[in-house]
Every structure is written in structure tokens, then in C-alpha cells.
Design a protein around this motif. Structure first.
Motif, short mmCIF file in Angstrom:
data_model
loop_
_atom_site.label_atom_id
_atom_site.label_comp_id
_atom_site.label_asym_id
_atom_site.label_seq_id
_atom_site.Cartn_x
_atom_site.Cartn_y
_atom_site.Cartn_z
N ASP A 1 0.81 -1.21 0.00
CA ASP A 1 0.00 0.00 0.00
C ASP A 1 0.85 1.27 0.00
OD1 ASP A 1 -2.23 -1.58 0.03
OD2 ASP A 1 -2.62 -1.37 2.18
N THR A 2 1.98 1.22 0.68
CA THR A 2 2.85 2.39 0.75
C THR A 2 3.40 2.76 -0.62
OG1 THR A 2 3.49 1.85 3.02
CG2 THR A 2 4.94 3.34 1.80
N THR A 3 3.80 1.74 -1.38
CA THR A 3 4.33 1.98 -2.73
C THR A 3 3.25 2.52 -3.65
OG1 THR A 3 5.98 0.22 -2.47
CG2 THR A 3 5.40 0.88 -4.72
N ALA A 4 2.06 1.93 -3.57
CA ALA A 4 0.95 2.41 -4.42
C ALA A 4 0.59 3.84 -4.08
CB ALA A 4 -0.26 1.49 -4.24
N LYS A 5 0.54 4.17 -2.80
CA LYS A 5 0.17 5.52 -2.39
C LYS A 5 1.24 6.54 -2.82
CE LYS A 5 -2.14 8.81 -0.38
NZ LYS A 5 -2.33 8.83 1.10
N ALA A 6 2.50 6.17 -2.70
CA ALA A 6 3.57 7.09 -3.09
C ALA A 6 3.51 7.39 -4.59
CB ALA A 6 4.93 6.50 -2.72
N ALA A 7 3.28 6.36 -5.39
CA ALA A 7 3.20 6.55 -6.84
C ALA A 7 1.99 7.41 -7.21
CB ALA A 7 3.13 5.20 -7.54
N ALA A 8 0.85 7.12 -6.58
CA ALA A 8 -0.37 7.87 -6.87
C ALA A 8 -0.24 9.33 -6.44
CB ALA A 8 -1.56 7.21 -6.19
N THR A 9 0.38 9.55 -5.30
CA THR A 9 0.57 10.92 -4.80
C THR A 9 1.43 11.72 -5.77
OG1 THR A 9 0.33 10.21 -2.50
CG2 THR A 9 1.44 12.31 -2.90
N ALA A 10 2.48 11.09 -6.28
CA ALA A 10 3.35 11.77 -7.25
C ALA A 10 2.58 12.10 -8.52
CB ALA A 10 4.55 10.88 -7.57
N ALA A 11 1.70 11.19 -8.95
CA ALA A 11 0.93 11.42 -10.18
C ALA A 11 -0.11 12.52 -10.01
CB ALA A 11 0.25 10.13 -10.61
N CYS A 12 -0.53 12.75 -8.77
CA CYS A 12 -1.59 13.73 -8.52
C CYS A 12 -1.05 15.08 -8.08
CB CYS A 12 -2.53 13.20 -7.44
SG CYS A 12 -3.46 11.74 -7.94
N ARG A 13 0.25 15.18 -7.91
CA ARG A 13 0.85 16.42 -7.44
C ARG A 13 0.93 17.44 -8.56
NH1 ARG A 13 5.49 14.46 -5.92
NH2 ARG A 13 4.74 13.91 -3.83
#
Length: 201
Positions: A73-85
Motif C-alpha cells: 500500500d505504501t508503494t501504491a500511495k507514493a506513486a499515486a501521490t506523485a501522479a496527482c501532485r
């Protein structure tokens, strides 16, 4: 039809394999027709915002499981956060999402900037397109691709490029039916041990 349509890890060099040329005589969008299904009528396609990060992380975790490459979950959240920034850096990825008014975020498309492309311009490359399992066959992939084509034009990129597996008949039918041209290209990838060995050569 599987609507992820996997793509390669590196963008097409020099733009010579462009599948969509924003400077073509037609000057139009890649997709001229819209799907009339009620499902697509209830879908909004737009760029990501920071508030999408949690939902996008869930979608991308599903995507990774579907392709046998699960992440935590941590990896998925980090990637998604970067994509939404939000970023005004012209070389940062662009991410679109499809939002169902009933079920929330159900699909995504990620674009990377390629430079230099044809005549030293910048082009866009579809790095990933994924539609959630229950939302396939409703024309959502087509809507996301139309948004990508429109962005190519409005932001002044020279072309829109992408790849799919040679045996992905459904994806190829969609792309070719929309007017995209198959290019003669051979792709290479260095990964894992091969990458390590190449770095030592």
C-alpha cells in the motif's frame, strides 16, 4: 478486452514512430466519434488533482495485482501521490483519470514527455492505460485516448506515441480503428540482472 494495453519502459526516440501527429493536415483529434453508452455518459475524464491520490492508489494496486506484480500500500500511495501532485515543470508526467459518478475513480492514463522528438520538439508517450475490471468494454479507454490526443494538441506537442503487445488483438483493433498507424520498430529492455551486467560492460 483488456484495457491496460501494456507499453514499454522507454519512450520512442526522435519521434520517428509517431502514431498521432498533431501537425498533420487534418489537425483534428485522434478520435472523431464518441461512445453513446450510458456508462460513458456517466464518466468524467479529467487531469488528476491531489484529492485523487487515495483512489488512484487503490486502482494502481489493482492493476499491479492483475499483472502479477503486486506492490504494498505504501508503494501504491507514493506513486499515486506523485501522479496527482501539481507541477508546472514541462517535463513532468501528465495523468488523466476517468471518474464514475457512481463508483468514483475507475481508470487512468499516464503520459510521459519525450525529448528530443521530431525536429527537436517534445512529444507525449502513453506509458500506461488501465481500466478497472468491472468497467471494461464501455469505451472508457477510447475516451482517455481522446483526452490524450487533445492534450497533445493544446500543449503544443508534436506527436502522441504508444505501444502494445503484438498479440493484443483487442488493443490493436481499437488503435487501428481510430486511425493510429503501426510503425516498424523493435523495442529493447534492460531489467534486473541484465541491467546490472550492462552497467558493468
Amino acid at each position: 478486452m483488456d484495457e491496460r494495453h501494456p507499453v514499454g519502459t522507454t519512450a520512442i526516440d526522435n519521434g520517428s514512430s509517431a502514431l498521432y501527429d498533431s501537425a498533420s493536415q487534418s489537425g483534428g483529434l485522434l478520435f472523431s466519434g464518441a461512445c453513446n453508452s450510458q456508462a460513458v455518459k456517466d464518466i468524467d475524464v479529467r487531469r488528476t488533482i491531489p484529492a485523487d491520490a487515495n483512489s488512484l492508489a487503490v486502482l494502481w494496486a489493482e492493476m499491479q495485482r492483475h499483472y502479477g506484480q503486486p506492490v504494498n500500500d505504501t508503494t501504491a500511495k507514493a506513486a499515486a501521490t506523485a501522479a496527482c501532485r501539481f507541477s508546472d515543470n514541462e517535463f513532468n508526467p501528465r495523468t488523466f483519470v476517468a471518474i464514475s459518478r457512481k463508483d468514483g475513480l475507475v481508470a487512468s492514463l499516464v503520459l510521459n514527455v519525450t525529448f528530443p522528438a521530431r525536429e527537436l520538439s517534445k512529444s507525449l508517450y502513453i506509458r500506461d492505460l488501465y481500466v478497472s475490471k468491472d468497467w471494461r468494454r464501455f469505451g472508457i479507454a477510447r475516451s482517455l485516448l481522446q483526452a490524450a490526443a487533445s492534450l497533445t494538441i493544446t500543449e503544443g506537442f508534436s506527436s502522441l506515441d504508444w505501444t502494445t503487445d503484438a498479440n493484443n488483438v483487442g488493443a490493436r483493433s481499437l488503435y487501428e480503428g481510430a486511425g493510429a498507424r503501426e510503425m516498424t520498430r523493435v523495442y529493447y529492455r534492460l531489467y534486473g540482472t541484465d541491467l546490472e551486467l550492462a552497467s558493468l560492460a
